[in-house]
Structures are given as C-alpha cells and as structure tokens.
Write a protein that holds these residues in place. Structure first.
Motif, short mmCIF file in Angstrom:
data_model
loop_
_atom_site.label_atom_id
_atom_site.label_comp_id
_atom_site.label_asym_id
_atom_site.label_seq_id
_atom_site.Cartn_x
_atom_site.Cartn_y
_atom_site.Cartn_z
N PHE A 58 0.83 -1.21 0.00
CA PHE A 58 0.00 0.00 0.00
C PHE A 58 0.86 1.26 0.00
CE2 PHE A 58 0.56 -1.39 4.39
CZ PHE A 58 0.96 -0.24 5.05
N GLU A 104 9.43 3.66 16.48
CA GLU A 104 9.29 2.57 15.49
C GLU A 104 9.54 1.22 16.16
OE1 GLU A 104 8.24 2.45 12.04
OE2 GLU A 104 8.22 0.45 12.90
N ILE A 105 8.65 0.27 15.88
CA ILE A 105 8.74 -1.05 16.50
C ILE A 105 9.58 -2.02 15.66
CG2 ILE A 105 6.69 -2.03 15.39
CD1 ILE A 105 5.86 -3.20 18.07
N SER A 106 9.70 -1.72 14.36
CA SER A 106 10.29 -2.71 13.45
C SER A 106 11.75 -2.37 13.13
CB SER A 106 9.45 -2.72 12.16
OG SER A 106 10.21 -3.23 11.09
N LEU A 116 12.24 -1.76 9.45
CA LEU A 116 11.80 -0.43 8.99
C LEU A 116 12.74 0.67 9.49
CD1 LEU A 116 7.89 -0.59 9.09
CD2 LEU A 116 9.41 -0.65 7.12
C1 LIG Z 1 0.67 1.86 8.33
S1 LIG Z 1 2.33 2.18 8.72
C2 LIG Z 1 2.37 3.95 8.51
C3 LIG Z 1 3.75 4.47 8.26
C4 LIG Z 1 3.90 5.98 8.11
N1 LIG Z 1 3.40 6.71 9.25
C5 LIG Z 1 3.24 6.47 6.85
O1 LIG Z 1 2.21 7.13 6.94
O2 LIG Z 1 3.75 6.17 5.75
C6 LIG Z 1 2.40 1.94 10.48
C7 LIG Z 1 3.74 2.24 11.10
O3 LIG Z 1 3.65 2.18 12.52
C8 LIG Z 1 4.66 1.34 13.04
N2 LIG Z 1 4.15 0.80 14.32
C9 LIG Z 1 3.02 0.12 14.52
N3 LIG Z 1 2.85 -0.20 15.82
C10 LIG Z 1 3.88 0.35 16.47
C11 LIG Z 1 4.25 0.40 17.85
N4 LIG Z 1 3.54 -0.20 18.79
N5 LIG Z 1 5.36 1.05 18.18
C12 LIG Z 1 6.10 1.67 17.21
N6 LIG Z 1 5.80 1.65 15.90
C13 LIG Z 1 4.71 0.99 15.54
C14 LIG Z 1 4.86 0.31 11.93
O4 LIG Z 1 6.03 -0.44 12.06
C15 LIG Z 1 4.83 1.24 10.72
O5 LIG Z 1 6.04 1.94 10.56
#
Ligand SMILES: C[S@@+](CC[C@H](N)C(=O)[O-])C[C@H]1O[C@@H](n2cnc3c(N)ncnc32)[C@H](O)[C@@H]1O
Length: 376
Positions: free
Chosen positions: A50, A113-115, A118
């Motif tokens: 996406f 960021e959790i990953s 990423l």
């Molecule tokens: C749908 S993506 C959106 C990425 C970005 N904000 C964008 O709009 O392009 C969700 C992001 O949130 C991060 N994420 C989700 N849960 C998280 C958490 N509990 N702690 C830190 N990062 C998290 C994911 O790894 C990812 O980078």
C-alpha cells in the motif's frame, strides 16, 4: 506445510485454548521475527502492499511543516518533532527539507518505530535524501522516558494497533477469540467482560447507537494506553492523529454490520485476517469519538476534527503546489498525486485528523477553518 508464524500461532493458541483477536493481530503484524511489519521485505509503494499519504505526495509533509513553523514562531522553547510509526521515512524527509529551507529546524526528530527492518529502511532513506540532517534523528521503540515540547504526528498509526472484535447476540456483547480445530483456525465468541462493556460506552461517546442482532464491529482497547502515554510525553505542543476513520455514529452505522477490519495484500483489500498471515497488512478504521472521550481524562485538549483535505488546505497545500517550480509534465504528475490525498473519493475525505494540543494557547493553522469538532 505451515509457515513459522503459523507454527508459532498454533503453539500460542494451544497453550491457552484460544487467544483474543487482538493478540492474533499483534502476532500477525509485530511478531519480532515473522510479523508483517517486522519481516516483510517490501511493504510500501508500488511493489509493496500500500501507499500512504506522505509516500504519495511530498506536499503532505511540507504542508504539515507549516504548523511546526507556526509553533516555533510563537513558542519560546526548544521544540522537537516526534513521528509515531516512521514507515519509509517519507514524511520525515519532506518535513525536514522544507523546515531547512525555512531555517526552522527542530532540535530533534524522534521516530517511534517497533520494526528493526523499517528502522534500517528509514535510516537508509534519510542518509540518501538528507544526509546533512541525519544527526537530528533519534529512534525509539517506546514512549517511556521521552519528554518533549513541539509537534507529534501519527499518520496511519492508530489503525495499525491491534483491535478487539465484538458481536451482538440477543443484546449481549461477545468478544472474538481465535481457537484451533484440527488444522484450521476457528472463531470463538465469549461473553464480554465488564471492562469491555464500559469501554464500548466510552466509544459511543453519548451518541444514540443501537446494535441489531448479529452486528459485528471493533473496539480498540489500546487507544487508552497510547493517549495516556502521549499526555505524559508532551509537555506542550500539538498532536496530529491522521487516519481513516469516523465518529462513533458513522463507525457503528447500522449497515456497517461486518465491522471495519480490512486486510491488504499487493494493493488488494480482503476481509480474511486468517489468509496470508504475516504477509498482509491488517488494520481497522479509527473511532475518533472514542479517542475524544478518552482525552477528556487527560490534559490533552481536542482542538480540531477535520477531513484530511480541509486540514491540508488550512496548512497551505494549494499555495505550496502553486509555488513549486515544475515543468508542465512534473506539474501534471504532482497534480495527480495531490488528487489522491485531497479528493473526497480518495483519501481526502475518508481520512480524518484529530488535532490535540497541550499547554499552548496560540491560533493553530491546521484548524483555522472547516473544524468539525462538534461531530465527535
Ligand atoms: C501503516 S504504517 C504507517 C507508516 C507511516 N506513518 C506512513 O504514513 O507512511 C504503520 C507504522 O507504525 C509502526 N508501528 C506500529 N505499531 C507500532 C508500535 N507499537 N510502536 C512503534 N511503531 C509501531 C509500523 O512499524 C509502521 O512503521
């Protein structure tokens, strides 16, 4: 042959008989080795699953940077920016490029960021695009021990938080659990505990909502934890929570009787979270009334609720577009990208922005017109 994530899930389910749907979603998306966000090679962009607004157009981030400039001009403090869920770092890069030109850089840009994979992608992209600004960045995987003044942005973060699913049976609320039957997963519906019923009332936010028999929807028990943490983290400043979603009246619309959970794989939506486990994104629409209601018990004030297009127009996106020096072809390309984030049948209307503020009393650019806070 089951994949490693399915073997892990089977072990986990067998040891507990069944797990709440939110735990299934947490594992599918964030298991440290096999989760979607932690292990999938290509998530964002044409060759991924996406595209988000900042990836779609650099004008998204540039517009948001205008609110930071507004804060800097009016608040005599060291201001930082924090982004929750950094994606591929497009937003960070566009924001800082513009802030550098305007000589209005933050002291720090924190990415939550959790990953790990990423984080690596974000670091690589930042080093490639804005190497001179790399020193401003800090990464963190939790909000603990963070404290700041300035701007916090969560774009498509809250929709990715593991949600619960519930069903109404004879006026009783039942919560979804995932069990195993032989080789397949099975849905188990258990009576909702009192704290869940209480949270559902909070999510309705005093709107008159009646659920028909067999109605299915979602409620996110993680909202509270995250808003309370944000309240702790932010000393003063603004939070933009940008996501697709509704107020509770629209969220629990009679016809939306299958809920809002959606899975995405190769740009194709489906509604089966048990498919492509660890390979597809899972998310649920955000209930902005629920967030609003939780905020009442924090020091965060709700300053605005707008559709994305109005929010970006307030932040000057149309002027930014006009003022860009581009060839005719580039202009046409940019216009098409702009349409994707502004038009009502694309992300312009289904995406909403909840603007929160704390300990500041200055006019915000983002909420200056079209504020529909009364709809929450
Ligand atoms: C749908 S993506 C959106 C990425 C970005 N904000 C964008 O709009 O392009 C969700 C992001 O949130 C991060 N994420 C989700 N849960 C998280 C958490 N509990 N702690 C830190 N990062 C998290 C994911 O790894 C990812 O980078």
């Amino acid at each position: 042959m089951k994949s490693p994530i399915e073997l892990y899930l089977a072990d986990r389910i067998n040891s507990q008989n069944e797990i709440p749907f939110s735990e299934f979603m947490e594992i599918s998306l964030y298991h440290k080795d096999y989760g979607y966000y932690t292990s999938k090679k290509q998530i964002f962009g044409k060759n991924g699953d996406f595209i988000t607004s900042p990836i779609n157009s650099s004008l998204f981030g540039e517009s948001i940077s205008n609110e930071f400039i507004n804060l800097k001009l009016n608040i005599d403090k060291d201001l930082n920016i924090m982004e929750m869920g950094g994606g591929d770092a497009s937003l960070a890069i566009d924001l800082l490029k513009n802030l550098k030109i305007k000589k209005c850089l933050p002291s720090k840009y924190i990415i939550l960021e959790i990953s790990d994979s990423l984080i690596k992608l974000q670091k690589d992209n930042i080093k490639k695009s804005i190497p001179d600004l790399y020193c401003l960045f800090e990464w963190s995987n939790s909000l603990e021990d963070t404290s700041m003044d300035g701007l916090i942005i969560a774009n498509e973060f809250f929709d990715a938080l593991p949600t619960e699913r519930f069903k109404v049976i004879d006026n009783n609320i039942e919560c979804l659990f995932i069990g195993i039957d032989g080789d397949s997963y099975k849905h188990v519906w258990n009576s909702a505990p009192p704290n869940f019923i209480k949270e559902l009332e909070l999510a309705k936010n005093n709107h008159e909502i009646y659920f028909k028999n067999h109605y299915i929807s979602e409620i996110n028990l993680h909202y509270k934890k995250w808003l309370k943490s944000l309240d702790k983290v932010l000393n003063s400043g603004v939070i933009f929570l940008i996501d697709y979603g509704y107020n509770s009246k629209e969220y629990f619309l009679e016809d939306r009787n299958e809920g809002t959970l959606v899975c995405v794989h190769n740009h194709q939506p489906n509604f089966d979270p048990m498919m492509n486990i660890g390979e597809q994104d899972l998310s649920s629409f955000v209930n902005f009334s629920h967030l609003n209601n939780i905020c009442l018990s924090t020091k965060l004030d709700i300053a605005g609720y707008l559709i994305q297009s109005n929010f970006l127009i307030n932040l000057g996106i149309l002027d930014l577009f006009q003022s860009k020096k581009m060839s005719e072809n580039e202009k046409l390309d940019e216009l098409n990208r702009l349409k994707n984030i502004l038009l009502p049948n694309t992300m312009g209307e289904i995406f909403k922005v909840l603007v929160m503020k704390k300990n500041i009393d200055i006019p915000l650019l983002s909420t200056k017109e079209f504020n529909h806070i009364h709809k929450l």
